[in-house]
Motif scaffolding. Structure first.
Motif, PDB file in Angstrom:
ATOM      1  N   ALA A   3     -25.216  23.373   0.931  1.00  0.00           N
ATOM      2  CA  ALA A   3     -26.119  24.528   0.920  1.00  0.00           C
ATOM      3  C   ALA A   3     -27.133  24.382  -0.205  1.00  0.00           C
ATOM      4  CB  ALA A   3     -25.328  25.808   0.758  1.00  0.00           C
ATOM      5  N   GLY A   4     -28.376  24.678   0.090  1.00  0.00           N
ATOM      6  CA  GLY A   4     -29.441  24.636  -0.902  1.00  0.00           C
ATOM      7  C   GLY A   4     -30.007  23.249  -1.130  1.00  0.00           C
ATOM      8  N   GLU A   5     -29.442  22.252  -0.475  1.00  0.00           N
ATOM      9  CA  GLU A   5     -29.889  20.869  -0.666  1.00  0.00           C
ATOM     10  C   GLU A   5     -31.179  20.603   0.104  1.00  0.00           C
ATOM     11  OE1 GLU A   5     -27.581  16.557  -0.724  1.00  0.00           O
ATOM     12  OE2 GLU A   5     -26.755  18.211   0.421  1.00  0.00           O
ATOM     13  N   ARG A   6     -32.014  19.673  -0.388  1.00  0.00           N
ATOM     14  CA  ARG A   6     -33.203  19.222   0.354  1.00  0.00           C
ATOM     15  C   ARG A   6     -32.982  17.755   0.696  1.00  0.00           C
ATOM     16  NH1 ARG A   6     -35.991  21.901  -3.448  1.00  0.00           N
ATOM     17  NH2 ARG A   6     -36.616  20.024  -4.567  1.00  0.00           N
ATOM     18  N   VAL A   7     -32.875  17.451   2.001  1.00  0.00           N
ATOM     19  CA  VAL A   7     -32.552  16.091   2.420  1.00  0.00           C
ATOM     20  C   VAL A   7     -33.666  15.548   3.311  1.00  0.00           C
ATOM     21  CG1 VAL A   7     -30.894  14.663   3.686  1.00  0.00           C
ATOM     22  CG2 VAL A   7     -30.089  16.612   2.336  1.00  0.00           C
ATOM     23  N   ALA A   8     -34.067  14.329   3.056  1.00  0.00           N
ATOM     24  CA  ALA A   8     -35.067  13.684   3.930  1.00  0.00           C
ATOM     25  C   ALA A   8     -34.375  12.624   4.777  1.00  0.00           C
ATOM     26  CB  ALA A   8     -36.156  13.050   3.089  1.00  0.00           C
ATOM     27  N   ILE A   9     -34.663  12.611   6.066  1.00  0.00           N
ATOM     28  CA  ILE A   9     -34.191  11.518   6.923  1.00  0.00           C
ATOM     29  C   ILE A   9     -35.405  10.661   7.212  1.00  0.00           C
ATOM     30  CG2 ILE A   9     -33.168  10.919   9.161  1.00  0.00           C
ATOM     31  CD1 ILE A   9     -31.781  13.639   9.127  1.00  0.00           C
TER      32      ILE A   9
ATOM     33  N   SER B  25     -34.033  27.461  11.302  1.00  0.00           N
ATOM     34  CA  SER B  25     -35.464  27.555  11.637  1.00  0.00           C
ATOM     35  C   SER B  25     -36.032  26.153  11.758  1.00  0.00           C
ATOM     36  CB  SER B  25     -36.218  28.313  10.551  1.00  0.00           C
ATOM     37  OG  SER B  25     -36.091  29.687  10.744  1.00  0.00           O
ATOM     38  N   PHE B  26     -37.195  26.107  12.385  1.00  0.00           N
ATOM     39  CA  PHE B  26     -37.818  24.791  12.599  1.00  0.00           C
ATOM     40  C   PHE B  26     -39.269  24.788  12.154  1.00  0.00           C
ATOM     41  CE2 PHE B  26     -34.503  25.092  15.761  1.00  0.00           C
ATOM     42  CZ  PHE B  26     -33.945  23.829  15.798  1.00  0.00           C
ATOM     43  N   VAL B  27     -39.702  23.612  11.698  1.00  0.00           N
ATOM     44  CA  VAL B  27     -41.138  23.362  11.544  1.00  0.00           C
ATOM     45  C   VAL B  27     -41.408  22.053  12.268  1.00  0.00           C
ATOM     46  CG1 VAL B  27     -42.993  22.854   9.911  1.00  0.00           C
ATOM     47  CG2 VAL B  27     -41.250  24.532   9.315  1.00  0.00           C
TER      48      VAL B  27
ATOM     49  N   LYS C 126     -30.432  29.829   6.952  1.00  0.00           N
ATOM     50  CA  LYS C 126     -29.575  29.054   6.051  1.00  0.00           C
ATOM     51  C   LYS C 126     -30.080  27.626   5.980  1.00  0.00           C
ATOM     52  CE  LYS C 126     -25.038  31.224   6.299  1.00  0.00           C
ATOM     53  NZ  LYS C 126     -24.787  31.983   7.523  1.00  0.00           N
ATOM     54  N   LEU C 127     -30.585  27.176   7.159  1.00  0.00           N
ATOM     55  CA  LEU C 127     -30.937  25.772   7.292  1.00  0.00           C
ATOM     56  C   LEU C 127     -32.302  25.651   7.971  1.00  0.00           C
ATOM     57  CD1 LEU C 127     -29.849  22.869   7.032  1.00  0.00           C
ATOM     58  CD2 LEU C 127     -28.671  23.190   9.189  1.00  0.00           C
ATOM     59  N   LEU C 128     -33.162  24.828   7.382  1.00  0.00           N
ATOM     60  CA  LEU C 128     -34.482  24.638   7.961  1.00  0.00           C
ATOM     61  C   LEU C 128     -34.660  23.173   8.335  1.00  0.00           C
ATOM     62  CD1 LEU C 128     -37.354  25.908   8.470  1.00  0.00           C
ATOM     63  CD2 LEU C 128     -37.960  25.004   6.245  1.00  0.00           C
ATOM     64  N   PHE C 129     -34.987  22.941   9.591  1.00  0.00           N
ATOM     65  CA  PHE C 129     -35.283  21.573  10.045  1.00  0.00           C
ATOM     66  C   PHE C 129     -36.792  21.402  10.142  1.00  0.00           C
ATOM     67  CE2 PHE C 129     -31.025  22.175  11.944  1.00  0.00           C
ATOM     68  CZ  PHE C 129     -30.397  21.037  11.439  1.00  0.00           C
ATOM     69  N   ALA C 130     -37.282  20.321   9.557  1.00  0.00           N
ATOM     70  CA  ALA C 130     -38.717  20.046   9.667  1.00  0.00           C
ATOM     71  C   ALA C 130     -38.893  18.654  10.265  1.00  0.00           C
ATOM     72  CB  ALA C 130     -39.375  20.143   8.304  1.00  0.00           C
TER      73      ALA C 130
ATOM     74  N   HIS D 196     -36.361  30.847  -1.267  1.00  0.00           N
ATOM     75  CA  HIS D 196     -35.438  31.471  -0.312  1.00  0.00           C
ATOM     76  C   HIS D 196     -34.033  30.900  -0.414  1.00  0.00           C
ATOM     77  CE1 HIS D 196     -38.352  33.912   1.886  1.00  0.00           C
ATOM     78  NE2 HIS D 196     -39.200  32.955   1.573  1.00  0.00           N
ATOM     79  N   GLY D 197     -33.874  29.851  -1.170  1.00  0.00           N
ATOM     80  CA  GLY D 197     -32.553  29.258  -1.353  1.00  0.00           C
ATOM     81  C   GLY D 197     -31.964  28.674  -0.085  1.00  0.00           C
ATOM     82  N   SER D 198     -32.819  28.248   0.828  1.00  0.00           N
ATOM     83  CA  SER D 198     -32.295  27.690   2.077  1.00  0.00           C
ATOM     84  C   SER D 198     -32.094  26.180   1.948  1.00  0.00           C
ATOM     85  CB  SER D 198     -33.253  27.997   3.228  1.00  0.00           C
ATOM     86  OG  SER D 198     -34.550  27.664   2.860  1.00  0.00           O
ATOM     87  N   THR D 199     -31.394  25.632   2.910  1.00  0.00           N
ATOM     88  CA  THR D 199     -31.171  24.196   2.947  1.00  0.00           C
ATOM     89  C   THR D 199     -32.270  23.577   3.790  1.00  0.00           C
ATOM     90  OG1 THR D 199     -28.830  24.685   2.916  1.00  0.00           O
ATOM     91  CG2 THR D 199     -29.459  22.437   3.516  1.00  0.00           C
ATOM     92  N   LEU D 200     -32.804  22.442   3.342  1.00  0.00           N
ATOM     93  CA  LEU D 200     -33.927  21.840   4.060  1.00  0.00           C
ATOM     94  C   LEU D 200     -33.584  20.426   4.491  1.00  0.00           C
ATOM     95  CD1 LEU D 200     -36.951  21.994   4.860  1.00  0.00           C
ATOM     96  CD2 LEU D 200     -37.503  21.222   2.555  1.00  0.00           C
ATOM     97  N   LEU D 201     -33.866  20.156   5.746  1.00  0.00           N
ATOM     98  CA  LEU D 201     -33.653  18.805   6.256  1.00  0.00           C
ATOM     99  C   LEU D 201     -34.944  18.342   6.918  1.00  0.00           C
ATOM    100  CD1 LEU D 201     -30.231  17.905   7.547  1.00  0.00           C
ATOM    101  CD2 LEU D 201     -32.199  16.682   8.439  1.00  0.00           C
ATOM    102  N   ILE D 202     -35.582  17.344   6.292  1.00  0.00           N
ATOM    103  CA  ILE D 202     -36.891  16.914   6.796  1.00  0.00           C
ATOM    104  C   ILE D 202     -36.780  15.529   7.422  1.00  0.00           C
ATOM    105  CG2 ILE D 202     -39.288  16.382   6.196  1.00  0.00           C
ATOM    106  CD1 ILE D 202     -39.084  18.136   3.801  1.00  0.00           C
TER     107      ILE D 202
END
Lengths: 829, 226
Positions: free
Chosen positions: B34-40, B90-92, B163-167, B193-199
């Motif tokens: 939670a709260g992590e920002r991860v890039a794939i 959510s998505f971007v 909780k989780l945002l996919f970009a 927002h303290g959300s988790t981000l996965l780009i």
């Protein structure tokens, strides 16, 4: 509900971007057309039937060989029907020392309930219309008997035990019989005087008629109650049973109007399929996004389908309003032509059309909308997923069935609906197949010169299934327009031709062979064209191939009223009758003998075929002949027609009289008087008023048909528009891309032109071919017409196709070519 | 570190292609806290987008599982998964995926309206204000520039407090300056927002904004580095 609120919000924008407008207009036109046609034809039908009822002097009549029982009168009274009586019988009329056989008609004070009589004070005076028969103590006499008895107004005549004062010459009765087999000249008296004549005793031969008039519901109520009470010698007749000529005209008109209305419904269905496909294809990404956001399938369906349903219902409601408005205008336009006030339209046609519109929308949009379920959320990442699949016509089977049921309810003609539905399905399949073949052929065309050409042709062939679908939709639109035009022209043409300006208005019977020259002399003297005289012999049909047929009902529908079931008029001729062409077998040569020609429907009724042996009885002598051919007869033409025409040898030495029908101009009225005076055995029947009435009805129906046709044209236009717009996005994207890659506006215009002209050309060509086939089938099956297809139809189909498709296509793509391509591409993304 | 918000176990995906069976993903295992920002990251065809589709429950795997906040996604049916997404994710997108028939404001309010949130429009207005588009809330997507459209998409992504945002390649359709501005905004909002981000991205510059990078090649995770 969130879905619905979102749906309404999106609808505003969808409307502005034009996605929903085509569907809206298609439904609006279909519903308006259906409402207008049904409401208007309902009213006109009532008015026409009222007018047609003039020919019966009532809406419904009960005929009986004995006095009408009180039970019937009580039923009529219970239902509040207007009613009166008439009694007809032959009797001797005495004027001084002169005796004449007269056809006595005693009528009540309310007679005629419909239509009017025409009378004059004297034989030379102008006739005036009146809506009442003679008062008690008075007698009105037909022109012939007036002349024969050498009467003047105020003279006395005697009928049985009662003396009457002659007060008028009777020229026309609304219920004048078209049966001329045993017609004596008319004497009309008041029913109250009948008992005083003491002519009708128990067992006397007379025909008693109860005349009835009222609203359709009162009349059908009476029918229901009266039918179980009928004796074998009694029968109920309305205009349709009584006058088959009128029946044919009204039935065809009914059918054509219903056909035109249904065609607009079918066209709307096609437009809805095209429009909903485009609508949904523009919402596929939105579906995927909504899915990503957690919207359930149901919510997405509500949002996407809700817009269509709301717009569709609005269109249907507006269509009903527009339809009522239009039928009011149609009514206004025709008001001077229609008798009296048109009755007000009911609310049923509107409700029916609204329901039909709603069902139409759901049935034809739903199969496409159900594909929403197949749009995966993953489409947000992979654009190639969840695209719309091509759908076969079977997907619409359920929808078509529901629409068909509703149409049957609306137009009350199951056969017509069945033909229309089957016709459209088969035509669509034919069009699709033909379109595929043409696209395949085009693919094989080598493309060398001209970039625009290549681009246009390739665009058509590469989007193979889209092009085929588009061709099918355009083709159906064009085909239906051509089809309706073909049938309309032939229908109207044949109506008009069946009753030309100089349609026969007099029948002449009982002319003896040695009176021919004298008759011709009278015609020459009054400068009236000599009539064609047909020899006639009375007899009975006895057997076919030795099998007794005396019990067979030879009358069928066209025999007119009161004909004996077995006694027939035969004729003989060495040449084929001009107005009754042979349709099977061949006419005989001078050297052939012992042959007979049968009217085709009559042959069907008595189950006789070419080669069968027919035996007849003429004045006790049995004669035999072989069936050589079958003829077609236009019964509504008012010409002399025969069920059976023999080769002259068969009738040699038989007692012959002559019969004829001819046109007597208004200026030659004295011819009638001279024939009556100089050839007293001859009977003349004036059918002029009947001809005039039928002509008027046909004219009115013709105008209605023309006006209703406009709606169908509108529906056809929308279909073409929808078909072109269905692939508009692809086309626009393609054009923008091409421009981005450096194609000039001229090149793209050229490419579009080639594509649209190609589409129009193919659609027009295929539509003409299918329309030609379908028109012939429909004409013969539904309208009993033989259509002679004008080869120009092909030309018109192609011209219409090219013009309409190019116009619609260009107007849709023109603005795109003016915008910067980048902007176009972004708008579409 | 807190408990993983996303737990991926033995995930693989095989499809039938014209040349036979094709394995797109091989035995993928990792977790995101939670709260992590991860890039794939990875080249085109490495399987990044396929993986993203599976992580978000937009697609189903051949084998393996994805647990979102402890819930095994592929034990749910399509509508249940959609609800789970609506509540948590959510998505971007690279191509913004705004609904052309709705204004910026309506687009941002859309996910809340689907959930039946009565204050959807007010919240949407606030988010649009945050992304600097207060003046353009009534514009339709076609009336906005690419950068502006992506900012609307960001506002829409954060409006549900996911909780989780996919970009997915969030800067892929933008020029480098605009792209950088968008990625900065995305990171800022994520922190706020303290959300988790996965780009998912192929752009190393974008990956630098993340705390961890997972590198993919030919459907496999080659390395995972902090």
């Amino acid at each position: 509900m969130n879905g619905l609120r979102l749906s309404l919000r999106m609808l505003r924008r969808s409307w502005r971007s034009g996605e929903i407008q085509i569907l809206f207009w298609a439904l609006l036109i279909a519903v308006a057309g259906m409402t207008a046609v049904e409401a208007f034809t309902d009213r006109v039908q009532q008015a026409l039937e009222n007018q047609a009822s003039d020919l019966l002097a009532a809406d419904l009549v009960l005929q009986s060989d004995h006095p009408i029982e009180n039970a019937f009168v009580e039923r009529a009274q219970e239902l509040g029907l207007q009613f009166d009586f008439k009694t007809e019988f032959p009797s001797i009329v005495t004027a001084g020392d002169t005796l004449q056989l007269g056809a006595i008609k005693a009528v009540g004070g309310a007679y005629p309930l419909r239509g009017h009589l025409r009378i004059s004070d004297d034989i030379g005076a102008a006739a005036v219309a009146t809506t009442q028969g003679p008062s008690p103590g008075q007698a009105w006499l037909g022109a012939r008997i007036w002349s024969q008895l050498a009467l003047d107004a105020g003279d006395k005549i005697k009928l049985g035990a009662k003396t009457f004062t002659v007060t008028a010459v009777l020229w026309q009765e609304p219920d004048q019989s078209s049966n001329f087999s045993a017609l004596a000249p008319r004497v009309m008296i008041h029913l109250d005087d009948l008992a005083a004549t003491a002519l009708l005793q128990r067992g006397s031969r007379a025909r008693y008629t109860l005349l009835l008039a009222g609203s359709p519901s009162q009349l059908s109520g009476f029918r229901q109650k009266a039918e179980p009470l009928l004796n074998p010698d009694q029968r109920l007749q309305d205009i349709r049973q009584a006058r088959p000529q009128m029946d044919i005209a009204l039935e065809r008109a009914d059918r054509f109007l219903a056909l035109a209305a249904m065609v607009s419904v079918v066209l709307a269905g096609v437009a809805i399929v095209s429009a909903s496909r485009r609508y949904l294809s523009r919402h596929l990404d939105a579906c995927a996004v909504l899915r990503c956001m957690g919207a359930s399938y149901q919510t997405i369906f509500t949002i996407i389908a809700g817009q269509l349903v709301v717009a569709g219902m609005a269109a249907a409601a507006l269509g009903v309003a527009l339809g009522y408005g239009a039928q009011f205008l149609l009514g206004q336009a025709l008001a001077p032509l229609l008798p009296g006030q048109l009755p007000l339209p009911g609310w049923l046609p509107g409700l029916g059309a609204f329901l039909l519109g709603t069902v139409l929308l759901l049935s034809f949009a739903l199969p496409t909308l159900l594909q929403l379920r197949k749009v995966p959320a993953l489409r947000v990442l992979r654009h190639d997923l969840g695209n719309l699949e091509a759908q076969g016509i079977t997907v619409y089977a359920l929808g078509m069935a529901v629409v068909a049921v509703l149409m049957v309810w609306q137009v009350r003609d199951i056969l017509l609906v069945a033909y229309v539905v089957l016709g459209v399905v088969m035509a669509a399949a034919l069009l699709y197949a033909a379109a595929w073949i043409m696209i395949r052929l085009l693919r094989a065309v080598p493309l060398k010169n001209g970039y625009g050409w290549r681009l246009g042709l390739r665009a058509m062939t590469q989007r193979g299934s889209d092009t085929a679908r588009q061709l099918t939709a355009c083709g159906i639109g064009l085909m239906v327009l051509l089809l309706l035009a073909l049938i309309r022209n032939d229908l109207l043409g044949q109506w008009q031709a069946s009753l030309p300006d100089k349609a026969p208005n007099q029948f002449l019977i009982n002319l003896l062979p040695d009176q021919q020259q004298q008759l011709y002399g009278l015609f020459d003297q009054h400068e009236v064209e000599r009539p064609l005289l047909h020899p006639t012999v009375r007899g009975r049909l006895v057997a076919i191939n030795g099998e007794d047929v005396s019990k067979v009902d030879v009358d069928g529908d066209h025999a007119g009223q009161g004909r004996s079931t077995r006694s027939l008029n035969f004729s003989f001729s060495s040449s084929e009758p001009e107005y009754s062409p042979v349709v099977a077998g061949r006419w005989w040569s001078e050297s052939e003998s012992g042959l007979v020609s049968l009217e085709q429907e009559f042959a069907q009724r008595i189950d006789a075929r070419i080669g069968d042996l027919i035996r007849i009885n003429v004045a006790g002598v049995e004669l035999e002949a072989e069936v050589a051919n079958l003829r077609k007869v236009e019964w509504e033409s008012f010409r002399v027609n025969f069920y059976m025409i023999f080769s002259p040898d068969v009738m040699a030495n038989q007692p012959v009289t002559y019969i004829s029908s001819y046109y007597q101009p208004e200026t030659a009225r004295r011819l009638l008087r001279d024939i009556v005076a100089q050839l007293p055995n001859v009977t003349l029947i004036d059918v002029g008023s009947m001809v005039t009435q039928i002509k008027q009805i046909i004219d009115r129906v013709t105008r209605t048909v023309e006006l209703v046709f406009i709606f169908t044209l509108g529906a056809g236009g929308v279909v073409l528009f929808a078909a072109i717009h269905a692939t508009l996005d692809q086309r626009i994207r393609h054009s923008a891309l091409m421009r981005a890659l450096g194609a000039s506006r001229r090149q793209l215009n050229q490419a579009n032109l080639v594509e649209f002209i190609g589409l129009g050309l193919m659609a027009g060509f295929i539509a003409s071919a299918v329309a030609t086939v379908v028109a012939s089938v429909i004409a013969s099956l539904l309208f009993d017409l033989v259509i002679i297809i004008n080869p120009l139809v092909w030309l018109w189909g192609i011209i219409l196709g090219v013009l309409l498709v190019s116009m619609v296509g260009f107007s849709a793509t023109r603005h795109v070519l003016r915008q910067p391509p980048w902007q176009v591409l972004r708008t579409l993304d | 570190m807190s408990a993983p918000v996303l737990l991926v176990s033995s995930l693989s995906k095989t499809v039938n292609g014209p040349g036979g069976r094709l394995q797109l993903l091989h035995d993928i295992n990792f977790s995101v806290n939670a709260g992590e920002r991860v890039a794939i990251v990875g080249a085109s065809g490495a399987g990044k987008s396929t993986l993203l589709g599976l992580l978000a429950g937009l697609d189903t795997p051949s084998t393996g599982s994805v647990h979102l906040d402890g819930v095994s996604m592929f034990d749910l049916d399509e509508d249940q998964r959609a609800r789970l997404r609506g509540d948590n994710i959510s998505f971007v997108f690279q191509s913004f995926q705004l609904l052309v028939n709705l204004t910026a404001l309506e687009n941002v309010a859309l996910p809340l309206e689907i959930k039946g949130d009565a204050g959807a429009l007010a919240k949407a207005r606030k988010r649009l204000h945050e992304v600097g588009l207060a003046e353009r809330i009534h514009h339709y997507p076609s009336q906005l520039s690419g950068g502006e459209q992506q900012r609307v998409a960001l506002a829409r992504a954060f409006v549900t407090e996911p909780k989780l945002l996919f970009a997915d390649e969030p800067t892929g359709s933008l020029d480098s300056n605009t792209g950088e501005a968008v990625i900065e905004l995305l990171t800022r909002l994520n922190q706020e927002h303290g959300s988790t981000l996965l780009i998912v991205t192929h752009d190393d510059k974008v990956a630098r904004y993340c705390q961890r990078t997972i590198t993919m090649e030919a459907g496999r995770i080659m390395e995972s580095q902090a």
